[in-house]
Enzyme design. Structure first.
Site, PDB file in Angstrom:
ATOM      1  N   THR A 141       0.830  -1.215   0.000  1.00  0.00           N
ATOM      2  CA  THR A 141       0.000   0.000   0.000  1.00  0.00           C
ATOM      3  C   THR A 141       0.865   1.266   0.000  1.00  0.00           C
ATOM      4  OG1 THR A 141      -0.231  -0.048   2.417  1.00  0.00           O
ATOM      5  CG2 THR A 141      -1.987  -1.085   1.132  1.00  0.00           C
TER       6      THR A 141
ATOM      7  N   TYR B 252      -8.160  -5.903  11.136  1.00  0.00           N
ATOM      8  CA  TYR B 252      -7.285  -4.775  11.506  1.00  0.00           C
ATOM      9  C   TYR B 252      -7.354  -4.535  13.015  1.00  0.00           C
ATOM     10  CZ  TYR B 252      -5.326   0.006  11.172  1.00  0.00           C
ATOM     11  OH  TYR B 252      -4.564   1.144  11.289  1.00  0.00           O
TER      12      TYR B 252
ATOM     13  N   LYS C 150      14.489  -5.643  20.591  1.00  0.00           N
ATOM     14  CA  LYS C 150      15.097  -6.314  21.759  1.00  0.00           C
ATOM     15  C   LYS C 150      16.554  -6.673  21.461  1.00  0.00           C
ATOM     16  CE  LYS C 150      14.598 -10.692  24.260  1.00  0.00           C
ATOM     17  NZ  LYS C 150      14.954 -11.841  23.404  1.00  0.00           N
TER      18      LYS C 150
END
Ligand code: UDP
Length: 310
Positions: free
Chosen positions: A35, A145, A105
């Site tokens: 997108t 979503y 991390k």
């Protein structure tokens, strides 16, 4: 700082690249371009403090060297997009969040998750405070979503609490501005494109549903402040000025200007939230932030951007 922005070729991601580069940071933008578009980053090509990497963050993310921050903005984000891309939407919110958290991390980097007002679903509390748990239909069309972002928030807090990652969560309400995709189906590009073509604006339903629209530079300013803060709990960012979709259509027709009026069409997507307005008390208190750009001024900028493109 050396900063990775996933979804860096998207609407908000590309504005974040600009802002962080302007502050002197080094930026890596990562995007699989489903997108997003490299056109949003074209003006940055050739800079030695900027790199674009085409990669789907649903797959393992490899970055050489140190990283100081990871900003996870990759996701289809318009209702039409996530209806057409339901599984990539679920994957980028879940596996993509896991991979980007794992990267943060491993690098000892700060992490910022782009979450959304959609986690409040069709809200029964109004305006929405961060303490509201939401009203989401997990199996409705928007669930792909909403639930992916809810999962991403849970995972972000788990990495913070269990692994000590220095995390942030921003809940982004409706945002608009240049570089929105003309055909992403959202109300701002739809209405502006229709108005510029001299066509009537398509209001879905009776237009009584409400939204609150934040200009992208205000949003980006809030995100940068959140990144620099020590706040781990979710923070709403959005503009509290609430309008019905019908009022919004009239504003667009007035300022474009467009005399073709408005047509009412059936609602396209089941579960269209009836009301949405951020309570930004926390952002005001913690970040000293509030939106500055008035709707009409932001829309003028947006209309100028779309004018050459319709
Ligand atoms: N909407 C509309 N006409 C359009 C596009 C959208 O009336 O051409 C409405 C839509 O039904 C929703 C609101 O505008 O109530 C905002 O929709 P959008 O797709 O921008 O995003 P959302 O806020 O629902 O995530």
């Amino acid at each position: 700082m050396r900063i990775l922005i996933t979804g860096g070729a998207g609407f908000i991601g590309s504005h974040l690249c600009d802002r962080l580069l302007a502050e002197g940071h080094t930026v890596i933008a990562m995007d699989n371009l489903i997108t997003g578009s490299t056109a949003n980053l074209q003006h940055l090509a050739g800079r030695d403090d900027f790199t674009f990497v085409k990669h789907n963050v649903t797959n393992y993310i490899y970055i050489e060297g140190s990283l100081d921050a990871v900003l996870h903005f990759a996701s289809p984000a318009s209702p039409i997009d996530y209806l057409q891309l339901p599984i990539p939407t679920l994957k980028v919110g879940s596996v993509g969040s896991l991979n980007s958290l794992g990267l943060a991390k491993a690098k000892g980097a700060r992490y910022l998750l782009a979450s959304t007002s959609e986690i409040y679903g069709d809200p029964l509390e109004h305006p929405q405070k961060e303490t509201y748990w939401g009203n989401v239909d997990p199996v409705g069309p928007r669930g792909v979503y909403d639930e992916a972002k809810r999962f991403a928030e849970a995972m972000t807090m788990a990495y913070h609490r269990f692994h000590g990652v220095d995390t942030r969560i921003v809940r982004i309400f409706n945002t608009y501005g240049p570089r929105m995709r003309l055909n992403d189906g959202r109300v701002v590009p739809n209405f502006v494109a229709q108005a510029l073509r001299g066509e009537p604006l398509t209001v879905y339903g009776d237009g009584a549903q409400t939204r609150s629209f934040c200009y992208v530079s205000d949003l980006v300013d809030g995100i940068v402040r959140l990144l620099g803060s020590g706040e781990h709990d979710p923070v709403n960012l959005g503009n509290p000025r609430e309008l019905t979709v019908l009022e919004f259509a009239k504003v667009i027709n007035r300022i474009t200007p467009n005399t073709a009026g408005i047509v009412f069409e059936p609602k396209r997507i089941q579960g269209d939230p009836q009301q949405r307005q951020p309570d930004i008390t926390r952002a005001r208190q913690i970040l000293g932030w509030e939106p500055k750009v008035p709707l009409e001024a932001g829309l003028q900028q947006t209309i100028e951007y779309f004018r050459g493109r319709v």
